[in-house]
Design an enzyme around this catalytic site. Structure first.
Site, PDB file in Angstrom:
ATOM      1  N   GLU A 203      38.623  42.450  45.784  1.00 33.94           N
ATOM      2  CA  GLU A 203      37.942  42.480  44.476  1.00 33.94           C
ATOM      3  C   GLU A 203      37.415  41.174  44.285  1.00 33.94           C
ATOM      4  O   GLU A 203      38.220  40.251  44.198  1.00 33.94           O
ATOM      5  CB  GLU A 203      38.910  43.048  43.767  1.00 33.94           C
ATOM      6  CG  GLU A 203      38.435  42.991  42.118  1.00 33.94           C
ATOM      7  CD  GLU A 203      37.278  43.942  41.612  1.00 33.94           C
ATOM      8  OE1 GLU A 203      36.337  43.428  41.767  1.00 33.94           O
ATOM      9  OE2 GLU A 203      37.468  45.051  41.325  1.00 33.94           O
ATOM     10  N   HIS A 205      35.254  40.859  41.080  1.00 33.72           N
ATOM     11  CA  HIS A 205      35.231  40.816  39.684  1.00 33.72           C
ATOM     12  C   HIS A 205      33.887  40.084  39.287  1.00 33.72           C
ATOM     13  O   HIS A 205      34.046  39.618  38.022  1.00 33.72           O
ATOM     14  CB  HIS A 205      36.455  40.318  38.910  1.00 33.72           C
ATOM     15  CG  HIS A 205      37.435  41.262  38.911  1.00 33.72           C
ATOM     16  ND1 HIS A 205      38.862  41.149  39.267  1.00 33.72           N
ATOM     17  CD2 HIS A 205      37.469  42.500  38.291  1.00 33.72           C
ATOM     18  CE1 HIS A 205      39.668  42.101  39.048  1.00 33.72           C
ATOM     19  NE2 HIS A 205      38.958  42.979  38.519  1.00 33.72           N
ATOM     20  N   GLU A 229      34.328  43.558  46.992  1.00 37.82           N
ATOM     21  CA  GLU A 229      33.737  44.321  45.784  1.00 37.82           C
ATOM     22  C   GLU A 229      33.128  43.055  44.720  1.00 37.82           C
ATOM     23  O   GLU A 229      33.818  42.217  44.316  1.00 37.82           O
ATOM     24  CB  GLU A 229      34.782  45.076  45.145  1.00 37.82           C
ATOM     25  CG  GLU A 229      34.251  45.803  44.007  1.00 37.82           C
ATOM     26  CD  GLU A 229      35.251  46.859  43.345  1.00 37.82           C
ATOM     27  OE1 GLU A 229      35.306  47.101  42.128  1.00 37.82           O
ATOM     28  OE2 GLU A 229      36.152  47.052  44.257  1.00 37.82           O
ATOM     29  N   HIS A 305      34.889  54.307  40.980  1.00 38.06           N
ATOM     30  CA  HIS A 305      35.717  53.317  40.282  1.00 38.06           C
ATOM     31  C   HIS A 305      36.707  54.039  39.319  1.00 38.06           C
ATOM     32  O   HIS A 305      36.231  55.107  38.521  1.00 38.06           O
ATOM     33  CB  HIS A 305      35.151  52.253  39.437  1.00 38.06           C
ATOM     34  CG  HIS A 305      35.772  51.428  38.377  1.00 38.06           C
ATOM     35  ND1 HIS A 305      35.818  51.558  37.140  1.00 38.06           N
ATOM     36  CD2 HIS A 305      36.324  50.269  39.148  1.00 38.06           C
ATOM     37  CE1 HIS A 305      36.535  50.723  36.606  1.00 38.06           C
ATOM     38  NE2 HIS A 305      36.819  49.823  37.614  1.00 38.06           N
TER      39      HIS A 305
END
Length: 395
Positions: A203, A205, A229, A305
Site C-alpha cells: 500500500e 496511500h 497500491e 476496497h
C-alpha cells in the site's frame, strides 16, 4: 423523473416511510449505518461509514431522505440513485458519495427481503462458489521488521493466503535513505516470514512524488508483490500510466472515487491495472457494477476496497460474486473487537481466506440496537502522516 411518483403500482416492498441512522463506536473508527423502513413493515440496511465525518454522513442521509426517498418504491433503484445524485446536485465527493452508496445498499437489502432472495441474485448471480479475501489491518504494532514478520505469520496461520500492508510509516512525497531502507527491510521480512506462496500487496496511500514512486517500483521487484497500491497522489493521475510502464508488478487504485464519472480520467489514461471501488463509497450496487463493466472493457481487474465494518464485507461479497473480472476482496474483520460482530448479526464468516455464498434474503445482516447503545461514537482520529499511525490508536 426527479420527483417521487406515488401513482405507480406499489411492489411487495411497499413504499419508503422512514429513514434513520445508527453509529457504533470502536477503538479503530466509528461505523455508521442507514436503515430504511417501508410501510409494508420491511427494513433495509446500508453502511455509510466515513472514517472521520460520521455525523455529516448521517445528517445528509436523513435530509436526503426527506427530499428524495419518502414515498418512493425501493425497487426503483436507478431512478432513486439519479434523484439523489443529480437532484441533490452532489456531483461526487466523499460525504455525498458515501450516503448514496449506503442508501443504495439498503434498497437492495429491501428488494431481496421482499423477494426472499439474497442480494447477489439481483446483481447478476454468482460467477463463483466463494469470494477470495485478503487481510488488512493485521500489522498493528511497532514498525520494525520483526514485528511485521511475526504478525504476518500469525495472520497466515488464521487461513489467509493474501495480505496487504503499508511499510512506509509517515512517509510523504519522498523517503530519506534510512526510511527507504527500513521500509524495504519490512517488506523483505514479511516475504521471508510467509514464503513465496502467499500473495503480498503493498500500500502506498497515494502519497509519493513520481521520483520516489519510480524508485519504489524498482526496489519492490525482488519481493514478488501482487500489486503496488496508489503509489502517486490522484492529483497526478496522468502519470500513473507512465509509472506502469516502469513497473514489473501491477499498479492498483481508485478506492476514493465515488462514481463512474469520477473514474473517467482513470479509465481514459489507463492509469492502473486493477481498480478498487468501495461498495460504500463508489455508489453502491447500482454503480459498482457499471464501474466494473467499464474496467472490463479496459482489460482491468477489480479488487474492491473495504476498510469498513463486517457488514460491508458481507455486502461486498454479494457484489463480488457476480463480477467476472474480480480478483480479490479486502477485509479488516480480523482487526475488530468481538462486540462489533454482536452488533451486526448475520455477517458471513471468513474461512481459509474465502467467504461462501450468502443464503439469507437481502444482504442478510441486521443491526442490534442494544449493542449500538452500549458503544456510542468515539469520534476518534488517527493521522496516517504521523509516526506510529500503523498502531491505529485513535486520539
Amino acid at each position: 423523473m426527479l420527483t417521487v411518483d406515488t401513482e405507480r403500482p406499489t411492489t411487495s416492498a411497499g413504499r419508503i416511510s422512514k429513514v434513520e441512522t445508527l453509529t457504533l463506536g470502536t477503538t479503530w473508527r466509528d461505523f455508521s449505518f442507514v436503515r430504511v423502513h417501508t410501510d409494508a413493515g420491511l427494513t433495509g440496511v446500508g453502511e455509510i461509514t466515513h472514517p472521520y465525518r460520521g455525523k455529516q454522513t448521517c445528517d445528509l442521509a436523513v435530509s436526503m431522505a426527506k427530499r428524495h426517498l419518502l414515498g418512493a418504491d425501493p425497487f426503483d433503484v436507478e431512478e432513486i440513485w439519479l434523484r439523489m445524485y443529480q437532484g441533490d446536485f452532489l456531483r461526487g465527493g466523499d460525504i455525498g458519495g458515501i450516503v448514496v452508496s449506503g442508501i443504495d445498499q439498503a434498497l437492495y437489502d429491501l428488494m431481496g427481503k421482499a423477494l426472499g432472495l439474497p442480494v447477489y441474485r439481483l446483481t447478476g448471480g454468482a460467477c463463483r462458489a466463494s469470494v477470495p479475501v485478503y487481510a488488512n489491518g493485521w500489522y498493528t504494532g511497532d514498525r520494525v521488521p520483526e514485528i511485521f514478520a511475526e504478525k504476518a505469520k500469525e495472520t497466515v496461520a488464521r487461513g489467509y493466503s493474501a495480505l496487504k500492508f503499508d511499510p512506509f510509516g509517515a512517509g510523504l512525497g519522498s523517503l530519506d535513505k534510512t526510511e527507504l531502507r527500513l521500509s524495504l527491510d519490512i517488506v523483505a521480512a514479511v516475504r521471508e516470514a510467509v514464503g513465496p506462496a502467499v500473495e503480498l500487496y503493498v500500500e502506498g496511500h497515494a502519497r509519493f512524488a513520481f521520483p520516489t514512486a519510480a524508485r519504489l517500483v524498482r526496489e519492490l521487484e525482488p519481493f514478488d508483490v501482487g500489486w503496488f497500491e496508489e503509489p502517486l497522489p490522484w492529483t497526478h493521475i496522468e502519470r500513473y500510466a507512465e509509472l506502469r510502464q516502469r513497473a514489473s508488478m501491477p499498479i492498483s487504485g481508485g478506492e476514493h472515487f465515488h462514481n463512474r464519472h469520477e473514474y473517467a480520467r482513470l479509465f481514459a489514461s489507463n492509469a492502473v491495472d486493477i481498480i478498487q471501488p468501495d461498495l460504500s463509497m463508489a455508489g453502491g450496487y447500482t454503480e459498482l457494477r457499471k464501474i466494473a463493466a467499464i474496467a472490463e472493457m479496459h482489460g482491468m481487474l477489480v479488487a474492491p476496497h473495504n476498510s469498513n465494518s463486517p457488514f460491508c464485507t458481507t455486502a461486498s461479497v454479494h457484489a463480488a460474486l457476480g463480477l467476472s473480472n474480480l480478483l480479490v476482496l479486502e477485509t479488516f474483520d480480523g482487526l475488530l473487537e468481538p462486540f462489533v460482530f454482536d452488533a451486526l448479526p448475520g455477517t458471513l464468516p471468513i474461512t481459509d481466506g474465502r467467504v461462501g455464498l450468502p443464503e439469507r434474503p437481502g444482504i442478510g445482516v441486521e443491526l442490534d440496537d442494544a449493542v449500538f447503545a452500549e458503544h456510542p461514537p468515539t469520534e476518534g482520529f488517527w493521522n496516517m502522516f504521523a509516526p506510529g499511525w500503523e498502531k491505529r490508536e485513535s486520539s
